[in-house]
Design a protein around this motif. Structure first.
Motif, PDB file in Angstrom:
ATOM      1  N   THR A  51       0.848  -1.201   0.000  1.00  0.00           N
ATOM      2  CA  THR A  51       0.000   0.000   0.000  1.00  0.00           C
ATOM      3  C   THR A  51       0.876   1.240   0.000  1.00  0.00           C
ATOM      4  N   GLN A  52       0.395   2.299  -0.636  1.00  0.00           N
ATOM      5  CA  GLN A  52       1.111   3.574  -0.686  1.00  0.00           C
ATOM      6  C   GLN A  52       0.139   4.704  -0.411  1.00  0.00           C
ATOM      7  N   ALA A  53       0.715   5.824  -0.017  1.00  0.00           N
ATOM      8  CA  ALA A  53      -0.106   6.999   0.219  1.00  0.00           C
ATOM      9  C   ALA A  53      -0.686   7.490  -1.107  1.00  0.00           C
ATOM     10  N   LEU A  54      -1.893   7.962  -1.064  1.00  0.00           N
ATOM     11  CA  LEU A  54      -2.541   8.505  -2.253  1.00  0.00           C
ATOM     12  C   LEU A  54      -1.776   9.734  -2.734  1.00  0.00           C
ATOM     13  N   PRO A  55      -1.405   9.772  -3.996  1.00  0.00           N
ATOM     14  CA  PRO A  55      -0.648  10.932  -4.500  1.00  0.00           C
ATOM     15  C   PRO A  55      -1.390  12.241  -4.223  1.00  0.00           C
ATOM     16  N   GLU A  56      -0.615  13.267  -3.931  1.00  0.00           N
ATOM     17  CA  GLU A  56      -1.204  14.559  -3.599  1.00  0.00           C
ATOM     18  C   GLU A  56      -2.052  15.069  -4.764  1.00  0.00           C
ATOM     19  N   GLY A  57      -3.230  15.501  -4.430  1.00  0.00           N
ATOM     20  CA  GLY A  57      -4.139  16.017  -5.445  1.00  0.00           C
ATOM     21  C   GLY A  57      -5.007  14.958  -6.076  1.00  0.00           C
ATOM     22  N   SER A  58      -4.793  13.680  -5.737  1.00  0.00           N
ATOM     23  CA  SER A  58      -5.579  12.589  -6.312  1.00  0.00           C
ATOM     24  C   SER A  58      -6.741  12.225  -5.391  1.00  0.00           C
ATOM     25  N   LEU A  59      -7.764  11.669  -5.977  1.00  0.00           N
ATOM     26  CA  LEU A  59      -8.922  11.199  -5.218  1.00  0.00           C
ATOM     27  C   LEU A  59      -9.246   9.764  -5.632  1.00  0.00           C
TER      28      LEU A  59
END
Length: 602
Positions: A511-519
């Motif tokens: 798992t990875q953090a959701l890229p900034e600005g993504s939903l």
């Protein structure tokens, strides 16, 4: 039940004796005058049914009879062709719910007939010689008495003998699923097709010959498949199964708690109770009961069996986290009876729905991983078909959606439970109670909850991935030791890789953090839609269990590496999907998502 009123009974019996056509009809059936009197047969005075305008005349009346041969105050009626006018039913009928009609007081043999006339003739032929038999029918044609619906009702007899004749096939299909042993069929030798024809021809055998000529019937399950229920006597290997989600001889079993409602007593009062029934993957609804045992047999030595004869280790218990709705079960059972639409879509469609839902809950930059998780969820519904299962590991730094991934998988998996850190004993007991997916969230603890080394929880996970190593003796609160089964699908969420030995039993979901600005995509699945999807997965798994096992056995031939052993169930399920899904799953299994830190197979 109160005795019949003497005045009314006498009036009806007298009316029959005075009617030459009615008496001739009964005598032509093979009934003797003494039998007619002992059965308290009569002619019902003309009457119109409640709410009806047409008058019924000269219906043959017959009361229920006590063990002492006395007429009771509940009547049923028979259509005498050529005598009765405007019969309420072409065969027989009665007021209120259908009841069991009994002649005799024996308890060893039960002679059962759907046709009341054949039953009378059998009783007439054998009542003086078969004192250990009871003769049973019903008061309304084709309406099964409430007491016939329970295995307990039939379990007390050494033998149940069904007379051949009109309605016998429907009768057998009704009581056969409730029997934990064979039913004997009293077949009539050619050219006779009913017991009455033998009586009229004077060809009725003696009771001993009648019983010896009976043959075990072939029971027909609700799926339409034939099953032979020949019972041999002697000593046999004890091979009971755990029916709580078990797999045996091509069938999966799913226990479910139901509320039974029935009519009891002559007053017609409705009674209620809970009971655990077992859904078999061919659609049969089975009950469990103790088989008859010699007098004095200790309770621990009694044999437990489902009503299809399957021996079981203990009374089935519905999972404390059951996920198959009763409506879903009903749709599946109805479809298996060929009386309703198919309650599931093709696996390719179900897997696409799982993939789409997962994408709304957790972000993963490798699309093939969604396919692996979707296959894992589908696998949980048929996990008892397999002999070894992968442990799914959601792995990543804090705040990357590991818990969300665990919640999403749990929401759509088989009998799933989402738990935090557990000790090994608690985990084993929970798996024994639920027989479904266990999600262990945030397993970065130390001590007893550690996944490192040879700690209790690590050892339980190492052993529980494989059927042959997942049974363990556990002492209950009373000090008694019993074997518990902790085989089943498991998912772990964690921030760091486990050791090589445990890791070799795992498939990873990085798992990875959701890229900034993504939903994340918005979900189109409300709770009701998710429940329907899970019901479909239950039904698909039950319907395809036998074929899944066949493909699994073919695929696992020659496997000697653990990584292929744990991947085999997912590959088996992918073979039911389309080529694109199979290729996507293979890329996941072959990719860097694998957590093996060692190629050693210990």
């Amino acid at each position: 039940m109160k005795p019949a009123g003497r005045e009314n009974l006498g009036r009806q019996k007298s009316a029959l004796r005075r009617d030459r056509h009615a008496m001739d009809a009964l005598l032509a059936m093979g009934l003797h005058g003494a039998t007619i009197d002992q059965l308290h047969l009569g002619l019902k005075q003309p009457y119109a049914p409640r709410g009806g305008e047409i008058e019924i005349c000269k219906a043959l009346s017959y009361p229920l009879i006590s063990e002492r041969g006395e007429a009771l105050g509940r009547y049923a009626y028979l259509n005498l062709p050529g005598v009765t006018t405007n019969p309420q039913h072409p065969r027989s009928w009665g007021p209120g719910p259908s009841l069991e009609y009994r002649l005799g007081s024996g308890s060893r043999y039960a002679v059962v007939s759907a046709d009341i006339v054949d039953l009378w003739l059998a009783w007439q032929s054998y009542s003086t010689t078969a004192t250990d038999a009871v003769f049973i029918s019903l008061t309304a044609w084709g309406e099964w008495p409430a007491e016939w619906q329970t295995p307990v009702h039939w379990s007390g007899y050494d033998e149940v003998i069904a007379l051949s004749g009109q309605g016998s096939e429907a009768l057998l299909s009704q009581i056969a699923p409730l029997m934990a042993r064979e039913i004997l069929r009293a077949a009539c030798p050619p050219p006779f097709s009913t017991f009455g024809e033998m009586v009229c021809a004077g060809q009725v055998p003696k009771w001993s010959g009648f019983r010896e000529a009976c043959t075990p019937t072939i029971l027909r399950t609700q799926s339409g498949e034939d099953e032979h229920r020949y019972m041999e006597l002697g000593m046999f290997q004890a091979e009971p199964i755990d029916v709580s989600g078990g797999y045996c001889e091509g069938h999966l079993y799913y226990p479910v708690s139901v509320e039974l409602r029935a009519v009891e007593g002559s007053g017609g009062s409705v009674v209620h109770r809970y009971r655990t029934m077992v859904v078999r993957s061919d659609g049969a609804m089975l009950a469990a009961d103790l088989l008859p045992a010699p007098r004095g047999t200790a309770s621990g030595m009694r044999v437990l069996a489902l009503s299809d004869g399957t021996r079981i280790r203990g009374l089935p218990a519905a999972s404390s986290s059951g996920t198959w709705s009763f409506e879903g079960i009903d749709r599946f059972v109805t479809w298996r009876k060929r009386a309703g639409p198919k309650p599931f879509r093709e696996l390719s469609v179900l897997l696409r729905d799982l993939d789409a839902y997962l994408r709304t809950k957790v972000w993963i930059d490798n699309a093939t991983i969604y396919a692996g998780v979707a296959a894992f969820i589908a696998m949980t519904f048929v996990h008892q078909v397999f002999d070894a299962l992968p442990i799914l590991l959601a792995l990543g730094p804090a705040g990357t959606g590991k818990s969300e991934a665990g919640e999403a998988v749990s929401r759509l998996s088989f009998n799933s439970v989402l738990a935090g850190q557990l000790r090994a004993a608690s985990m084993i007991r929970l798996l024994d109670q639920t027989h479904g997916l266990l999600v262990l969230d945030d397993m970065d603890g130390v001590g007893a909850a550690s996944l490192e080394g040879d700690g209790e929880i690590a050892m339980a996970l190492k052993q529980g991935y494989k059927r042959s190593t997942s049974r363990k003796p556990v002492a209950d609160r009373g000090g008694r030791v019993r074997m518990v089964d902790f085989f089943g699908p498991k998912m772990v969420t964690r921030t760091k890789c486990p050791g090589a030995v445990l890791g070799s039993r795992m498939l990873a979901v990085p798992t990875q953090a959701l890229p900034e600005g993504s939903l994340l995509p918005s979900t189109r699945y409300d709770e009701a839609a998710l429940d329907r999807l899970r019901d479909e997965l239950h039904a698909w798994g039950m319907a395809n269990a036998c074929e899944i096992r066949s493909r699994y056995e073919s695929k696992r031939m020659g496997i000697d590496k653990r990584e292929d052993e744990i991947a085999c169930p997912l590959r088996t399920l992918a073979s039911f999907a389309d080529d694109d899904f199979e290729k996507c799953l293979e890329r996941y299994l072959a990719g860097a998502a694998r957590t093996h830190l060692s190629t050693t197979n210990d």
